[in-house]
Motif scaffolding. Sequence first.
Motif, short mmCIF file in Angstrom:
data_model
loop_
_atom_site.label_atom_id
_atom_site.label_comp_id
_atom_site.label_asym_id
_atom_site.label_seq_id
_atom_site.Cartn_x
_atom_site.Cartn_y
_atom_site.Cartn_z
N GLY A 82 46.44 -115.88 -61.67
CA GLY A 82 47.08 -114.60 -61.41
C GLY A 82 46.13 -113.49 -61.02
N ARG A 83 44.85 -113.78 -60.95
CA ARG A 83 43.85 -112.78 -60.60
C ARG A 83 43.75 -112.64 -59.08
N LEU A 84 43.60 -111.38 -58.60
CA LEU A 84 43.39 -111.13 -57.19
C LEU A 84 41.89 -111.06 -56.92
N ALA A 85 41.40 -111.93 -56.03
CA ALA A 85 39.99 -111.93 -55.64
C ALA A 85 39.89 -111.53 -54.18
N VAL A 86 38.84 -110.82 -53.81
CA VAL A 86 38.65 -110.42 -52.42
C VAL A 86 38.30 -111.65 -51.59
N HIS A 87 39.15 -111.94 -50.59
CA HIS A 87 38.91 -113.08 -49.69
C HIS A 87 38.00 -112.66 -48.54
N VAL A 88 38.28 -111.47 -47.96
CA VAL A 88 37.43 -110.94 -46.90
C VAL A 88 37.57 -109.42 -46.89
N ASP A 89 36.45 -108.74 -46.62
CA ASP A 89 36.41 -107.28 -46.54
C ASP A 89 36.36 -106.88 -45.06
N LEU A 90 37.36 -106.09 -44.62
CA LEU A 90 37.48 -105.73 -43.22
C LEU A 90 37.23 -104.24 -42.97
N ARG A 91 36.71 -103.55 -43.97
CA ARG A 91 36.58 -102.09 -43.85
C ARG A 91 35.63 -101.67 -42.74
N ASP A 92 34.66 -102.49 -42.41
CA ASP A 92 33.70 -102.10 -41.38
C ASP A 92 34.25 -102.25 -39.96
N ILE A 93 35.36 -102.97 -39.82
CA ILE A 93 35.88 -103.19 -38.46
C ILE A 93 37.25 -102.58 -38.24
N ALA A 94 37.95 -102.19 -39.29
CA ALA A 94 39.32 -101.67 -39.16
C ALA A 94 39.28 -100.16 -38.93
N GLY A 95 39.92 -99.70 -37.84
CA GLY A 95 39.97 -98.28 -37.55
C GLY A 95 41.11 -97.57 -38.23
N GLY A 96 41.88 -98.28 -39.01
CA GLY A 96 43.02 -97.71 -39.74
C GLY A 96 43.49 -98.72 -40.75
N PRO A 97 44.68 -98.53 -41.33
CA PRO A 97 45.17 -99.51 -42.30
C PRO A 97 45.17 -100.93 -41.74
N VAL A 98 44.72 -101.89 -42.56
CA VAL A 98 44.82 -103.30 -42.18
C VAL A 98 46.30 -103.67 -42.25
N ASN A 99 46.75 -104.54 -41.38
CA ASN A 99 48.19 -104.69 -41.18
C ASN A 99 48.64 -106.13 -41.33
N ASP A 100 49.22 -106.67 -40.30
CA ASP A 100 49.82 -108.01 -40.39
C ASP A 100 48.75 -109.09 -40.27
N MET A 101 49.12 -110.30 -40.65
CA MET A 101 48.17 -111.41 -40.70
C MET A 101 48.91 -112.72 -40.49
N LEU A 102 48.28 -113.62 -39.76
CA LEU A 102 48.77 -114.98 -39.63
C LEU A 102 47.71 -115.92 -40.19
N VAL A 103 48.13 -116.87 -41.01
CA VAL A 103 47.22 -117.89 -41.55
C VAL A 103 47.69 -119.25 -41.05
N ASP A 104 46.81 -119.98 -40.35
CA ASP A 104 47.23 -121.26 -39.79
C ASP A 104 47.13 -122.38 -40.84
N GLN A 105 47.48 -123.59 -40.44
CA GLN A 105 47.55 -124.72 -41.38
C GLN A 105 46.17 -125.11 -41.91
#
Length: 323
Positions: A82-105
């Motif tokens: 049940g713990r949330l761990a950071v998978h990836v940090d995108l703050r250096d590349i995102a110019g605004g709120p991070v939004n939608d995401m697709l994860v493939d198989q």
Amino acid sequence: MKRTASVVLDGYGIPESLRWHGGALWFSDLARGTVHRWSGEGKAETIVEVPGRAGGLGWLPDGRLLVVSMDGGVVYRLESDGRLAVHVDLRDIAGGPVNDMLVDQHGNAYVGNFGFDYYTYQREHPNSMLYVPPGPPRTPIASVSPTGTITGLTEPLYFPNGCLLTPDGRSLIVAETLAMRLTVLPVQPDGTLGRPREWAGLIAPWMWRLLNHPGLPGTITRRVSALLDHPAIAKRSSSPIAPDGIAWHSDTETIWVANALRGECVRVAVGGRILDRVSTSQNTLSCLVAGRDGRTLYAATVPTDDPVEAADLGGGRIEIFRL
């Protein structure tokens, strides 16, 4: 005459990122920062509360949930305890709120962002003023490996939003919301994305040219467009279409588009030909074709996409239409 969806869930802030997983509907509430699962009966279950407002959803091959933190600028991984761990940090590349995401198989994730502080801009200006030259800021989609490493960035896009993989897995189609088009990018052998090209334009080319014109024709067009932004007028219009979430139709050749400008889902063919429309009760931010037999169109609808107002209103809905 349009067909009309029916409301099945109500009382959310901004329901978004509709997904079908494990025989149930999953979605985020962007205004309240929660992730929900709905079996199709009764109320939806709250799975997790995400710091920084929950956004796009997906799953790693081992079943762990990935969820975007929009304001936190990261993708979290929900561990088995049940713990949330950071998978990836995108703050250096995102110019605004991070939004939608697709994860493939395989666990590769493709993550977009707004590119700028859209909500602050929207509170102070009509959307049409975004097109005063040089136009709205552009921003890349990040490719992320299953282990959480950023492996590549695309060319900058206009507000990259909902994504789909083609059935053969060789291309990714993304909704460029502020460009009012669907764009296709090849998936490279290493999981990164190649050069974009248009899959379907959802605004007439002459209207797009006028909207972006640096001279008097552009000024007039943007001012007229600002007047037409009024909800009472916009809902009676049929063009243009601002694509938010997107979903394959059952033929895996045409695409359902959630139109952020008005209450509808629109089915389009490659090139932009409109094939079908389904009315919803409010502006539509996400759509999905799923269900136990794969023949239900789900739509996430909102009275406003401003997260502060939406959290107070609690008017976000999930609506369905049987195809």
